[in-house]
Design a protein around this motif. Structure first.
Motif, PDB file in Angstrom:
ATOM      1  N   GLU A 184       0.826  -1.204   0.000  1.00 19.76           N
ATOM      2  CA  GLU A 184       0.000   0.000   0.000  1.00 19.76           C
ATOM      3  C   GLU A 184       0.863   1.258   0.000  1.00 19.76           C
ATOM      4  O   GLU A 184       0.529   2.254  -0.651  1.00 19.76           O
ATOM      5  N   LYS A 187       2.211   1.796  -3.538  1.00 23.33           N
ATOM      6  CA  LYS A 187       1.179   2.373  -4.403  1.00 23.33           C
ATOM      7  C   LYS A 187       1.032   3.858  -4.124  1.00 23.33           C
ATOM      8  O   LYS A 187       0.860   4.667  -5.048  1.00 23.33           O
ATOM      9  N   TYR A 188       1.090   4.221  -2.871  1.00 25.77           N
ATOM     10  CA  TYR A 188       0.956   5.620  -2.478  1.00 25.77           C
ATOM     11  C   TYR A 188       2.102   6.454  -3.037  1.00 25.77           C
ATOM     12  O   TYR A 188       1.918   7.584  -3.489  1.00 25.77           O
ATOM     13  N   GLY A 193       0.905  10.115  -4.239  1.00 28.31           N
ATOM     14  CA  GLY A 193      -0.082  10.476  -3.237  1.00 28.31           C
ATOM     15  C   GLY A 193      -1.512  10.449  -3.717  1.00 28.31           C
ATOM     16  O   GLY A 193      -2.430  10.732  -2.942  1.00 28.31           O
ATOM     17  N   ALA A 196      -4.477   6.706  -2.243  1.00 30.78           N
ATOM     18  CA  ALA A 196      -4.293   6.621  -0.801  1.00 30.78           C
ATOM     19  C   ALA A 196      -4.651   5.224  -0.312  1.00 30.78           C
ATOM     20  O   ALA A 196      -5.491   4.539  -0.913  1.00 30.78           O
ATOM     21  N   PRO A 197      -4.030   4.763   0.769  1.00 35.46           N
ATOM     22  CA  PRO A 197      -4.374   3.440   1.318  1.00 35.46           C
ATOM     23  C   PRO A 197      -5.794   3.439   1.850  1.00 35.46           C
ATOM     24  O   PRO A 197      -6.341   4.496   2.200  1.00 35.46           O
TER      25      PRO A 197
END
Length: 214
Positions: A184, A187-188, A193, A196-197
């Protein structure tokens, strides 16, 4: 028209990038397989014709890794790996590259290791500016002797390419652990940004206790 084009682009872009990466991996494996076939073609005429079979390099590479894993997990295979390591560690220049890559790979992919198992929040590159980093271990040896207090080793990836970044050693008290997983967090970072998680991965702040006195 612009709205529809953007919607279509956002629909196809993830699939296109995924296919591009997979084709790159398949092409890399096929290239290695074709290179090996070229070396043995003089010994076995007609062997180079196997290059025309699409995806055969991927299957052969996966089978080779599987067989190698089975071989090196027994006592006899471990002995051969030790002899191979000793041989490469005696070759100038090669030993520096091989030993460094081996140590890093053993640390990252070891099931018992702690490298890249935790995402944290740190102030970087200046105070008041926060970014996500990954814990890779603890300083040791001569470096640890010069550090006062408990420190951790961190990898701060760049955006949107997390394969490059910065190596930092910071006091443990200056980092903030995150509840989000490493996937996660990546990915962020890659999405700068935007992605988002999920809310379930975010640590909820403790509610104030009315009976607690400041």
């Amino acid at each position: 028209m612009k709205k529809y084009l953007i919607a279509g682009l956002l629909t196809w872009m993830p699939l296109a990038i995924t296919i591009w990466v997979m084709l790159w991996v398949v092409g890399l494996m096929d290239g290695m397989f074709n290179g090996v076939l070229g070396l043995f073609d003089t010994l076995v005429p007609g062997l180079v014709k196997l290059k025309d079979i699409p995806g055969l390099g991927v299957l052969v590479t996966l089978a080779l890794m599987l067989l190698t894993g089975v071989f090196v997990t027994n006592i006899f295979g471990q002995w051969w790996v030790q002899q191979w390591d000793r041989l490469l560690n005696r070759i100038p220049i090669v030993k520096s590259i091989y030993s460094s890559v081996k140590q890093v790979s053993d640390t990252l992919f070891s099931s018992s290791g702690n490298a890249f198992r935790e995402a944290v929040l740190v102030q970087y590159p200046r105070e008041g500016s926060w970014t996500i980093a990954f814990v890779t271990g603890r300083p040791s040896g001569e470096v640890a002797a010069h550090l006062v207090g408990e420190h951790v080793s961190l990898y701060v990836p760049t955006t949107p390419n997390p394969t490059s970044g910065f190596f930092l050693m910071m006091p443990k008290s200056s980092i903030k652990p995150l509840a989000m997983s490493v996937d996660e967090a990546l990915k962020y970072i890659i999405s700068m940004g935007v992605v988002a998680p999920p809310a379930s991965a975010v640590a909820q702040p403790e509610e104030a206790d009315p009976n607690r006195r400041g």
